[in-house]
Scaffold this motif. Structure first.
Motif, mmCIF file in Angstrom:
data_model
loop_
_atom_site.group_PDB
_atom_site.id
_atom_site.type_symbol
_atom_site.label_atom_id
_atom_site.label_comp_id
_atom_site.label_asym_id
_atom_site.label_seq_id
_atom_site.Cartn_x
_atom_site.Cartn_y
_atom_site.Cartn_z
ATOM 1 N N ILE A 78 -5.365 6.516 -13.121
ATOM 2 C CA ILE A 78 -5.179 5.103 -12.776
ATOM 3 C C ILE A 78 -5.777 4.832 -11.395
ATOM 4 N N LEU A 79 -6.827 4.013 -11.370
ATOM 5 C CA LEU A 79 -7.436 3.636 -10.094
ATOM 6 C C LEU A 79 -6.799 2.321 -9.665
ATOM 7 N N VAL A 80 -6.110 2.364 -8.533
ATOM 8 C CA VAL A 80 -5.357 1.202 -8.067
ATOM 9 C C VAL A 80 -6.216 0.384 -7.108
ATOM 10 N N ARG A 81 -6.474 -0.863 -7.475
ATOM 11 C CA ARG A 81 -7.268 -1.798 -6.665
ATOM 12 C C ARG A 81 -8.573 -1.176 -6.145
ATOM 13 N N THR A 88 -0.932 -5.077 -12.393
ATOM 14 C CA THR A 88 -0.056 -4.390 -11.434
ATOM 15 C C THR A 88 0.074 -2.912 -11.804
ATOM 16 N N VAL A 89 0.465 -2.115 -10.825
ATOM 17 C CA VAL A 89 0.732 -0.701 -11.082
ATOM 18 C C VAL A 89 1.886 -0.564 -12.072
ATOM 19 N N GLU A 90 2.894 -1.406 -11.937
ATOM 20 C CA GLU A 90 4.049 -1.363 -12.842
ATOM 21 C C GLU A 90 3.604 -1.443 -14.300
ATOM 22 N N GLU A 91 2.675 -2.373 -14.591
ATOM 23 C CA GLU A 91 2.196 -2.508 -15.969
ATOM 24 C C GLU A 91 1.366 -1.298 -16.384
ATOM 25 N N VAL A 118 1.622 1.781 -15.511
ATOM 26 C CA VAL A 118 2.404 3.010 -15.754
ATOM 27 C C VAL A 118 3.531 2.807 -16.767
ATOM 28 N N ALA A 119 3.597 1.614 -17.364
ATOM 29 C CA ALA A 119 4.758 1.288 -18.209
ATOM 30 C C ALA A 119 5.026 2.339 -19.282
ATOM 31 N N ASP A 120 3.984 2.866 -19.936
ATOM 32 C CA ASP A 120 4.186 3.832 -21.030
ATOM 33 C C ASP A 120 4.183 5.282 -20.536
ATOM 34 N N CYS A 121 4.166 5.479 -19.226
ATOM 35 C CA CYS A 121 4.066 6.843 -18.674
ATOM 36 C C CYS A 121 5.442 7.370 -18.285
ATOM 37 N N VAL A 135 3.477 4.065 -4.077
ATOM 38 C CA VAL A 135 3.945 5.453 -4.119
ATOM 39 C C VAL A 135 5.378 5.529 -4.640
ATOM 40 N N VAL A 136 6.178 4.517 -4.333
ATOM 41 C CA VAL A 136 7.580 4.543 -4.732
ATOM 42 C C VAL A 136 7.718 4.545 -6.261
ATOM 43 N N LEU A 137 6.682 4.091 -6.962
ATOM 44 C CA LEU A 137 6.705 4.105 -8.429
ATOM 45 C C LEU A 137 6.414 5.493 -9.006
ATOM 46 N N ALA A 138 6.001 6.420 -8.157
ATOM 47 C CA ALA A 138 5.638 7.758 -8.637
ATOM 48 C C ALA A 138 6.817 8.716 -8.546
#
Lengths: 244, 244
Positions: free
Chosen positions: B8-11, B66-69, B71-74, B127-130
């Protein structure tokens, strides 16, 4: 390590790739870059921006007319290429090369790694000057590595070989909560839940309590996080503010 | 492996870096690329040329707001970043991550790795989502990795973890010369040298002969190379052609 292998880019085409290779080298502490007959001459204005601050590598880079001259002071030479079955050379992975390079350098030898031009790679006449072939195991259906990518994999393995960073560092520098702290949280939750009829019947109390305790147990809370959780329980157990 | 982690490449800022990351992924068999809010939109005309043929990765890339979307299925998410001491997450090396990823995938989980934008990297809110921080041990004085370079190091370790390429493959597929063949060469050389007075005196014969035999012994000649050497000795022992 004091000494390090020479990274020799043979007839590189794009200044940008030279710059990116310099950055990759310095990311892992390598600085001895040598260029053999760079297509667009040297210095190359595209190299600096691509190096993103690794100017020390570019500034010290030495230019040679031929591979023979570039490797003249080297003892062990690796050629980064896919194995040619007609070329009787041992073939190693980047990880094995890293182990060998550290041994050679400890012995006082000067090793070098040859990387070929972007489109065509090293010729057989280049490879014949090497002692050993370096082949990165890749996806057999899509094996062509970008020049700076090939350089970074070699530099990374070389650095990692001697690096002492622990493979895993736990999440909390302080410490995980001990059992007394966890039990305090569990009992706090159970008391507040009990007041509100969460356990419903005496039959359900024990299975529900075990579910709740396993959940807390598995959560790997730090001491600080147990404090945070107790604050959350206390806050939830309070009546809502009337002015909200 | 059947399943693989999402990259996942973020922005991401530059289309060229997205293309190079796609190439790096496919070099090691990864194809699940996800882009979160790419700065210049998607598709990006600079990505294709930089991918150098890894179009399958770009064509299948999915874009999220968004990152949230993304990673939703991860289930397990790694954040490629330098450790922030205030962020209570375990920190792993690329090699340790590779071992963990293979375990998660074997369990049927879907892991992902987040890579931040070129200039600024991942934010604390990313990072907090990881679950886990991935930190590549680098030169502490020059630690900023190019985006596609960070991707290739992760992809390389993941591939290498399960790769069965021998670390060292000997130079000769056929075989090294056996002692009878080596002795044949040694005796051939000694006979021709003896005829020409190379050993000078009986005193010197034995030490010189041992030097010569060690030299041949250490050379790791293949059977074919022993033949070549005997042809060379035979040719040198001949009188020069008079018409040269």
């Amino acid at each position: 390590m004091n000494k390090q292998p020479a990274i020799i880019l043979v007839r590189p085409q794009l200044g940008e790739n030279i710059g990116k290779a310099a950055r990759a080298m310095l990311n892992f502490g390598l600085t001895d870059m040598r260029l053999v007959a760079p297509r667009d001459g040297w210095p190359n204005p595209a190299a600096g921006p691509a190096a993103s601050g690794a100017d020390v590598v570019l500034d010290q880079a030495r230019v040679f007319e031929t591979v023979e001259e570039a490797v003249a002071d080297c003892t062990h030479v690796y050629a980064a290429t896919v194995r040619d079955r007609d070329m009787p050379k041992p073939v190693v992975t980047p990880r094995e090369m890293a182990a060998q390079l550290h041994r050679y350098i400890d012995e006082g030898s000067t090793p070098a790694i040859l990387f070929g031009p972007e489109r065509s790679g090293l010729t057989n006449d280049d490879v014949v000057l090497a002692d050993t072939v370096l082949t990165v195991p890749v996806n057999p259906d899509f094996g062509s590595l970008n020049l700076a990518q090939a350089v970074i994999l070699a530099a990374y393995e070389l650095h990692t070989y001697a690096d002492e960073t622990p493979a895993y560092q736990p999440s909390h520098d302080d410490r995980l909560a001990n059992k007394e702290e966890l039990l305090g949280l569990m009992e706090h939750m159970e008391t507040e839940l009990d007041k509100r009829g969460y356990f419903r019947s005496e039959d359900r109390r024990n299975p529900l309590r075990r579910t709740l305790r396993n959940l807390v147990q598995n959560a790997s809370f730090s001491r600080q996080e147990v404090h945070t959780m107790r604050g959350i329980v206390k806050s939830l157990a309070r009546a809502p503010k009337t002015d909200d």
